[in-house]
Design a protein around this motif. Structure first.
Motif, PDB file in Angstrom:
ATOM      1  N   UNK A 201       0.794  -1.225   0.000  1.00  7.60           N
ATOM      2  CA  UNK A 201       0.000   0.000   0.000  1.00  7.60           C
ATOM      3  C   UNK A 201       0.822   1.268   0.000  1.00  7.60           C
ATOM      4  N   UNK A 202       1.946   1.279  -0.744  1.00 11.08           N
ATOM      5  CA  UNK A 202       2.712   2.506  -0.936  1.00 11.08           C
ATOM      6  C   UNK A 202       4.040   2.572  -0.223  1.00 11.08           C
ATOM      7  N   UNK A 203       4.530   1.470   0.330  1.00  5.18           N
ATOM      8  CA  UNK A 203       5.829   1.462   1.011  1.00  5.18           C
ATOM      9  C   UNK A 203       6.926   1.337  -0.040  1.00  5.18           C
ATOM     10  N   UNK A 204       7.808   2.314  -0.107  1.00  5.03           N
ATOM     11  CA  UNK A 204       8.798   2.408  -1.189  1.00  5.03           C
ATOM     12  C   UNK A 204      10.032   1.549  -0.903  1.00  5.03           C
ATOM     13  N   UNK A 205       9.866   0.257  -1.023  1.00  2.39           N
ATOM     14  CA  UNK A 205      10.976  -0.661  -0.764  1.00  2.39           C
ATOM     15  C   UNK A 205      12.046  -0.549  -1.845  1.00  2.39           C
ATOM     16  N   UNK A 233      11.338   0.797   9.566  1.00  2.00           N
ATOM     17  CA  UNK A 233      10.068   0.837   8.839  1.00  2.00           C
ATOM     18  C   UNK A 233       9.705   2.261   8.441  1.00  2.00           C
ATOM     19  N   UNK A 234       9.973   3.214   9.315  1.00  5.44           N
ATOM     20  CA  UNK A 234       9.665   4.610   9.009  1.00  5.44           C
ATOM     21  C   UNK A 234      10.489   5.103   7.828  1.00  5.44           C
ATOM     22  N   UNK A 235      11.750   4.686   7.752  1.00  5.27           N
ATOM     23  CA  UNK A 235      12.604   5.076   6.628  1.00  5.27           C
ATOM     24  C   UNK A 235      12.172   4.387   5.333  1.00  5.27           C
ATOM     25  N   UNK A 239      11.084   5.527   1.333  1.00  3.79           N
ATOM     26  CA  UNK A 239      12.143   5.222   0.389  1.00  3.79           C
ATOM     27  C   UNK A 239      13.498   5.786   0.761  1.00  3.79           C
ATOM     28  N   UNK A 240      13.735   6.070   2.053  1.00  2.00           N
ATOM     29  CA  UNK A 240      14.987   6.697   2.493  1.00  2.00           C
ATOM     30  C   UNK A 240      15.928   5.710   3.180  1.00  2.00           C
TER      31      UNK A 240
END
Length: 293
Positions: A201-205, A233-235, A239-240
């Protein structure tokens, strides 16, 4: 005139009749539209294959899982048929990578005004399983989230279900020794391969992934404790994380993952029994109508 088939999946909750009617009217700008709405998983495969025989453009109104089921049913047709996607699922991660608006009505207009693009098609294989995928395969903690939420919670809460599942699963995170390509990652909590940029759902792995560049992006994430996992997880969500300690990345047309203990992966968000040792490789191309890249 283009012959369009509009596919919805009543089993997955992507059968909002009012919304589908509006989408159908928008798609009529392209040509004649036939609605295809299988009522069960048993009917889904034959309905998709029959629709493919009589259309030029098959538009899937659903989420990543529904698109994946259609993709696998259409394996023998991908050189001829053009696919489209209207995001009506929980995660809608492939739609994000393609630049489609999250609102289904807006996405229909974007599809009509878009262009035909050529995208990679990949295969995930492991003991006893082989599936095509379009967006991503993720294992470890995300699987524990999948198991913690279930289909009913997805339908009731939509994307927020992933956060509820994450809270439930965080209390007992499994850690693995995972090998991604030629590198080993200890204390691994999640590992996966993306053709698209996001999952869950939008997590930029895989923030730099390009679904048309002929290579897959691999990522392994390690965390020693729950606090470290929550910080990571927050990063990852933004995508950071790519250059952080404990993050392992790999790129190539073929990526292999082994782990101890055995790790299970979802395939475009769906649990299909894929486990390590697993191989992910680009096996072809598909044509999709979507906003210009």
């Amino acid at each position: 005139m283009t012959r369009v088939a509009l596919l919805s999946n009543a089993c997955s909750g992507s059968s909002d009749e009012g919304g589908l009617a509006a989408i159908e009217e928008t798609l009529k700008t392209l040509g004649s539209v036939t609605s295809v709405a299988p009522e069960s998983l048993e009917e889904f495969g034959p309905a998709v294959r029959d629709a493919a025989e009589g259309c030029d453009l098959l538009v899937v109104a659903g989420g990543d899982g529904t698109f994946n089921r259609a993709l696998n049913e259409l394996e023998g047709h991908l050189g001829r048929i053009v696919l489209g996607l209207i995001p009506m699922g929980t995660g809608n991660d492939l739609a994000r990578t393609l630049g489609l608006p999250p609102d289904p009505a807006d996405a229909a207009h974007a599809l009509v005004s878009g262009e035909e693009r050529s995208l990679d098609v990949s295969r995930a294989s492991g003991p006893g399983i082989s599936r095509l995928f379009a967006n991503a395969c993720m294992g470890g903690f995300p699987i524990e989230v999948n198991e913690a939420i279930g289909d009913d919670l997805k339908k009731r809460l939509g994307p927020f279900a992933f956060w509820v599942g994450g809270a439930r699963a965080a209390a007992d995170i499994t850690r693995y020794e995972a090998t991604l390509g030629d590198s080993v990652l200890a204390e691994c909590v999640a590992c996966g391969v993306g053709n698209g940029r996001t999952c869950g759902g939008g997590i930029e792995v895989w923030p730099e992934a390009d679904p048309a560049d002929g290579v897959l992006d691999g990522c392994g994430l390690a965390a020693e404790g729950l606090t470290d996992a929550l910080k990571l997880a927050a990063k990852v969500k933004s995508g950071e994380h790519v250059d952080l300690p404990g993050v392992l990345t790999s790129r190539g047309p073929k990526i292999e993952i082994v782990s101890d203990p055995q790790m299970e992966f979802n395939v475009d968000g769906e649990l299909v029994g894929l486990k390590t040792p697993a191989t992910f490789e680009i096996v072809g191309r598909m044509k999709m109508r979507a906003p210009a890249s």
